[in-house]
Design a protein around this motif. Structure first.
Motif, mmCIF file in Angstrom:
data_model
loop_
_atom_site.group_PDB
_atom_site.id
_atom_site.type_symbol
_atom_site.label_atom_id
_atom_site.label_comp_id
_atom_site.label_asym_id
_atom_site.label_seq_id
_atom_site.Cartn_x
_atom_site.Cartn_y
_atom_site.Cartn_z
ATOM 1 N N LEU A 28 -48.466 26.696 46.292
ATOM 2 C CA LEU A 28 -48.972 25.402 45.851
ATOM 3 C C LEU A 28 -49.649 25.464 44.475
ATOM 4 C CD1 LEU A 28 -50.574 24.103 49.175
ATOM 5 C CD2 LEU A 28 -48.765 22.951 47.909
ATOM 6 N N LEU A 29 -50.012 26.664 44.034
ATOM 7 C CA LEU A 29 -50.804 26.767 42.810
ATOM 8 C C LEU A 29 -49.953 26.499 41.574
ATOM 9 C CD1 LEU A 29 -53.613 27.459 41.621
ATOM 10 C CD2 LEU A 29 -52.786 29.811 41.349
ATOM 11 N N HIS A 30 -50.329 25.443 40.856
ATOM 12 C CA HIS A 30 -49.709 25.138 39.564
ATOM 13 C C HIS A 30 -50.351 25.981 38.474
ATOM 14 C CE1 HIS A 30 -49.736 22.944 35.704
ATOM 15 N NE2 HIS A 30 -48.569 22.442 36.049
ATOM 16 N N SER A 31 -51.708 26.018 38.464
ATOM 17 C CA SER A 31 -52.434 26.783 37.457
ATOM 18 C C SER A 31 -53.881 26.971 37.881
ATOM 19 C CB SER A 31 -52.372 26.083 36.093
ATOM 20 O OG SER A 31 -52.781 24.726 36.206
ATOM 21 N N LEU A 32 -54.459 28.059 37.426
ATOM 22 C CA LEU A 32 -55.889 28.331 37.588
ATOM 23 C C LEU A 32 -56.523 28.226 36.218
ATOM 24 C CD1 LEU A 32 -58.495 29.342 38.956
ATOM 25 C CD2 LEU A 32 -57.631 31.683 38.657
ATOM 26 N N VAL A 33 -57.395 27.247 36.038
ATOM 27 C CA VAL A 33 -58.107 27.023 34.782
ATOM 28 C C VAL A 33 -59.506 27.598 34.931
ATOM 29 C CG1 VAL A 33 -58.920 25.304 33.139
ATOM 30 C CG2 VAL A 33 -56.766 24.930 34.368
ATOM 31 N N THR A 34 -59.855 28.557 34.095
ATOM 32 C CA THR A 34 -61.137 29.220 34.243
ATOM 33 C C THR A 34 -61.595 29.775 32.900
ATOM 34 O OG1 THR A 34 -62.344 30.869 35.568
ATOM 35 C CG2 THR A 34 -60.102 31.453 34.888
ATOM 36 N N ASP A 35 -62.783 30.362 32.916
ATOM 37 C CA ASP A 35 -63.276 31.011 31.699
ATOM 38 C C ASP A 35 -62.747 32.446 31.667
ATOM 39 O OD1 ASP A 35 -64.799 31.671 33.884
ATOM 40 O OD2 ASP A 35 -66.729 31.464 32.907
ATOM 41 N N ALA A 36 -63.472 33.370 31.091
ATOM 42 C CA ALA A 36 -62.954 34.722 30.904
ATOM 43 C C ALA A 36 -62.451 35.317 32.224
ATOM 44 C CB ALA A 36 -64.042 35.611 30.312
ATOM 45 N N ALA A 37 -61.178 35.643 32.271
ATOM 46 C CA ALA A 37 -60.565 36.214 33.471
ATOM 47 C C ALA A 37 -59.248 36.875 33.071
ATOM 48 C CB ALA A 37 -60.323 35.138 34.527
ATOM 49 N N TRP A 38 -58.797 37.798 33.932
ATOM 50 C CA TRP A 38 -57.588 38.550 33.623
ATOM 51 C C TRP A 38 -56.753 38.716 34.883
ATOM 52 C CZ3 TRP A 38 -62.556 39.858 32.498
ATOM 53 C CH2 TRP A 38 -62.928 39.800 31.154
ATOM 54 N N PRO A 39 -55.425 38.682 34.740
ATOM 55 C CA PRO A 39 -54.569 39.033 35.881
ATOM 56 C C PRO A 39 -54.668 40.524 36.154
ATOM 57 C CG PRO A 39 -53.237 38.651 33.924
ATOM 58 C CD PRO A 39 -54.644 38.291 33.554
ATOM 59 N N GLU A 40 -54.315 40.926 37.362
ATOM 60 C CA GLU A 40 -54.453 42.335 37.731
ATOM 61 C C GLU A 40 -53.723 43.263 36.768
ATOM 62 O OE1 GLU A 40 -54.993 43.125 42.353
ATOM 63 O OE2 GLU A 40 -53.274 41.819 41.945
ATOM 64 N N GLY A 41 -52.575 42.861 36.308
ATOM 65 C CA GLY A 41 -51.782 43.721 35.439
ATOM 66 C C GLY A 41 -52.457 44.057 34.133
ATOM 67 N N PHE A 53 -65.566 52.388 25.382
ATOM 68 C CA PHE A 53 -66.374 51.789 24.316
ATOM 69 C C PHE A 53 -67.556 50.948 24.825
ATOM 70 C CE2 PHE A 53 -62.131 52.363 22.477
ATOM 71 C CZ PHE A 53 -62.462 53.163 21.386
ATOM 72 N N ALA A 54 -67.429 50.389 26.036
ATOM 73 C CA ALA A 54 -68.503 49.520 26.557
ATOM 74 C C ALA A 54 -68.578 49.671 28.073
ATOM 75 C CB ALA A 54 -68.239 48.064 26.176
ATOM 76 N N PRO A 55 -69.092 50.800 28.546
ATOM 77 C CA PRO A 55 -69.101 51.076 29.996
ATOM 78 C C PRO A 55 -69.757 49.984 30.829
ATOM 79 C CG PRO A 55 -69.729 53.028 28.746
ATOM 80 C CD PRO A 55 -69.683 51.893 27.763
ATOM 81 N N ARG A 56 -70.724 49.293 30.262
ATOM 82 C CA ARG A 56 -71.443 48.275 31.044
ATOM 83 C C ARG A 56 -70.565 47.066 31.352
ATOM 84 N NH1 ARG A 56 -77.085 47.519 27.931
ATOM 85 N NH2 ARG A 56 -77.377 46.002 29.612
ATOM 86 N N LEU A 57 -69.427 46.947 30.657
ATOM 87 C CA LEU A 57 -68.528 45.811 30.904
ATOM 88 C C LEU A 57 -67.583 46.043 32.070
ATOM 89 C CD1 LEU A 57 -67.489 44.734 27.294
ATOM 90 C CD2 LEU A 57 -69.061 43.563 28.849
ATOM 91 N N ARG A 58 -67.527 47.271 32.577
ATOM 92 C CA ARG A 58 -66.539 47.574 33.609
ATOM 93 C C ARG A 58 -66.718 46.691 34.840
ATOM 94 N NH1 ARG A 58 -65.620 53.831 34.669
ATOM 95 N NH2 ARG A 58 -63.917 52.905 35.868
ATOM 96 N N GLY A 59 -67.971 46.507 35.266
ATOM 97 C CA GLY A 59 -68.223 45.676 36.440
ATOM 98 C C GLY A 59 -67.811 44.242 36.216
ATOM 99 N N ALA A 60 -68.100 43.719 35.012
ATOM 100 C CA ALA A 60 -67.728 42.340 34.701
ATOM 101 C C ALA A 60 -66.210 42.173 34.698
ATOM 102 C CB ALA A 60 -68.306 41.931 33.350
ATOM 103 N N ILE A 61 -65.501 43.157 34.159
ATOM 104 C CA ILE A 61 -64.040 43.088 34.147
ATOM 105 C C ILE A 61 -63.491 43.105 35.568
ATOM 106 C CG2 ILE A 61 -61.951 44.385 33.515
ATOM 107 C CD1 ILE A 61 -63.451 45.187 30.938
ATOM 108 N N ALA A 62 -64.065 43.947 36.411
ATOM 109 C CA ALA A 62 -63.619 43.996 37.807
ATOM 110 C C ALA A 62 -63.845 42.648 38.497
ATOM 111 C CB ALA A 62 -64.350 45.109 38.548
ATOM 112 N N ARG A 63 -65.025 42.027 38.250
ATOM 113 C CA ARG A 63 -65.317 40.743 38.892
ATOM 114 C C ARG A 63 -64.396 39.639 38.389
ATOM 115 N NH1 ARG A 63 -70.483 42.638 37.969
ATOM 116 N NH2 ARG A 63 -70.728 41.334 36.102
ATOM 117 N N ARG A 64 -64.004 39.715 37.115
ATOM 118 C CA ARG A 64 -63.188 38.654 36.524
ATOM 119 C C ARG A 64 -61.683 38.929 36.636
ATOM 120 N NH1 ARG A 64 -65.836 34.403 33.841
ATOM 121 N NH2 ARG A 64 -68.079 34.732 34.096
ATOM 122 N N THR A 65 -61.302 39.926 37.405
ATOM 123 C CA THR A 65 -59.887 40.184 37.643
ATOM 124 C C THR A 65 -59.421 39.294 38.788
ATOM 125 O OG1 THR A 65 -60.091 42.476 36.907
ATOM 126 C CG2 THR A 65 -58.192 41.928 38.269
#
Length: 412
Positions: A28-41, A53-65
């Motif tokens: 059913l999903l046409h699109s997901l509109v959101t702020d900073a986020a990334w597909p798993e790939g 380069f920025a170890p503290r961002l790892r958690g944020a990247i995981a949450r936004r995947t």
């Protein structure tokens, strides 16, 4: 294959993008509109970059995947994140509409592109929702917290002066109330995680009870450890603030101590130095904010879970407690699925004595505690992430006029 007609709009990674995942699994999903986020790939290479380069961002990247949603259906923009940073001097409820507009305008340029149902979290999407409505789309709004929460905060801060350094002005309360009233007026359906939210929506102008759909959130990604409850160990999980009823929990702890009962009330979550130092809270044991592993250990050691909250949507911590087989002492305003006398006890709000009595009743009656524990585990199955996701998809399918079919499970 079902036509993809539903646009999902949300700021942040709330509940691990659960609605988008269920919509995708149902085709059913046409699109997901959101702020900073990334597909798993894409997340793997980003995580490698962050590690270097920025170890503290790892958690944020995981949450936004975003698990289970392909890049072709992801409309992500960092513009709301930039606006959020620049608006940090504003009260949150005044900043949120500006952040929503940072998501709305790029989306307006692209338009609906075939979507005719727009699901949003608590007004995320801003003016795009009215834009979509004018073009014939139906708007489904998930009201994630009671619309009265600012009013309740204001009342509690008046009742307990000096407990919190923040303030809630009448102008902000009115600003937020108008915002929620506009959302009620524009929405074709109100997704409410609890009857408490639906009840409080009823006080807003334009509210239509026929548009209410109760869809509990469910337990999502709970980390479980082998249960080893310590009799008399009571856990509160969450920010130790006035909205969560912390003064009344403190009173309950004092009453239980005065009764000579061997009961310890543990508070796991953010706590300000002000609250920690208050003489009224000295019978509480503050652990501060815990990571996921340590929180799982605390749940495993707990005998009874207690959340005397005054304003929620449907408290996530209670779903975690149920998944751990814990009896729960809570209030109606926690928005929980707990049934009084079954999985726990529902106590009156702002009543430290009732909280103490409820805790003592369960701790001292081990047969009752065992029965409530079994009921809690059963409730966790009924209100699993998957079960609640199916309920959400069923609401959307009915709105779309689609017949029921067997649905795939979303990717966790």
């Amino acid at each position: 294959m079902t036509e993809r007609r539903v646009m999902m709009i949300q700021q942040g990674a709330r509940r691990n993008f659960v609605y988008a995942r269920h919509l995708e699994a149902a085709n059913l999903l046409h699109s997901l509109v959101t702020d900073a986020a990334w597909p798993e790939g894409d997340a793997g290479s980003l995580a490698q970059f962050a590690a270097r380069f920025a170890p503290r961002l790892r958690g944020a990247i995981a949450r936004r995947t975003v698990p289970g949603v392909p890049s072709a259906r992801l409309r992500a923009s960092v513009l709301p994140n930039l606006v959020s940073t620049s608006m940090s001097f504003l009260h949150a409820e005044r900043a949120y509409p500006l952040i929503d507009e940072a998501l709305a305008w790029p989306n307006r340029l692209r338009g609906l592109e075939g979507a005719d149902i727009v699901v949003n979290y608590h007004g995320n999407g801003g003016s795009f929702l009215a834009f979509a409505k004018r073009r014939g789309a139906r708007i489904v709004s998930d009201f994630v917290v009671t619309p009265k929460y600012l009013e309740i905060e204001h009342e509690e801060r008046s009742r307990w002066p000096g407990w919190e350094s923040d303030s809630t002005s009448p102008s902000v309360i009115e600003f937020y109330r108008k915002r929620m009233s506009r959302l009620v007026a524009i929405s074709d359906l109100y997704l409410c995680p609890s009857r408490a939210v639906a009840r409080d929506l009823g006080d807003l102008p334009g509210f239509d009870p026929a548009r209410v759909r109760l869809v509990p959130y469910g337990a999502s990604g709970v980390l479980l450890r082998e249960a080893r409850p310590e009799p008399g160990r009571v856990l509160f999980a969450g920010a130790a603030g006035l909205r969560k009823g912390i003064p009344y929990l403190a009173k309950a702890a004092r009453i239980l101590k005065q009764r000579g009962m061997n009961i310890a009330i543990i508070v796991a979550g953010r706590v300000s130095p002000i609250v920690r130092a208050r003489p009224e809270t000295q019978d509480l044991v503050f652990l501060g904010a815990l990571d996921r592993e340590r929180m799982a250990e605390e749940f495993a050691r707990t005998d009874v879970f207690c959340l005397p909250s005054l304003a929620e949507g449907s408290a996530t911590s209670i779903y975690e407690a149920l998944a751990n087989g814990l009896p729960v002492v809570t209030t109606e305003s926690s928005g929980s699925v707990v049934q009084d006398g079954v999985e726990g006890l529902i106590v009156p709000e702002r009543d430290g004595t009732a909280i103490a009595d409820g805790i003592a009743r369960i701790v001292t009656d081990r047969r009752l505690r065992a029965a409530m524990s079994a009921a809690a585990l059963a409730a966790a199955q009924r209100y699993s992430d998957e079960a609640c996701g199916r309920a959400f998809v069923a609401v959307i399918r009915k709105l779309a006029g689609l017949s029921d079919v067997r649905l795939a499970e979303p990717k966790a």
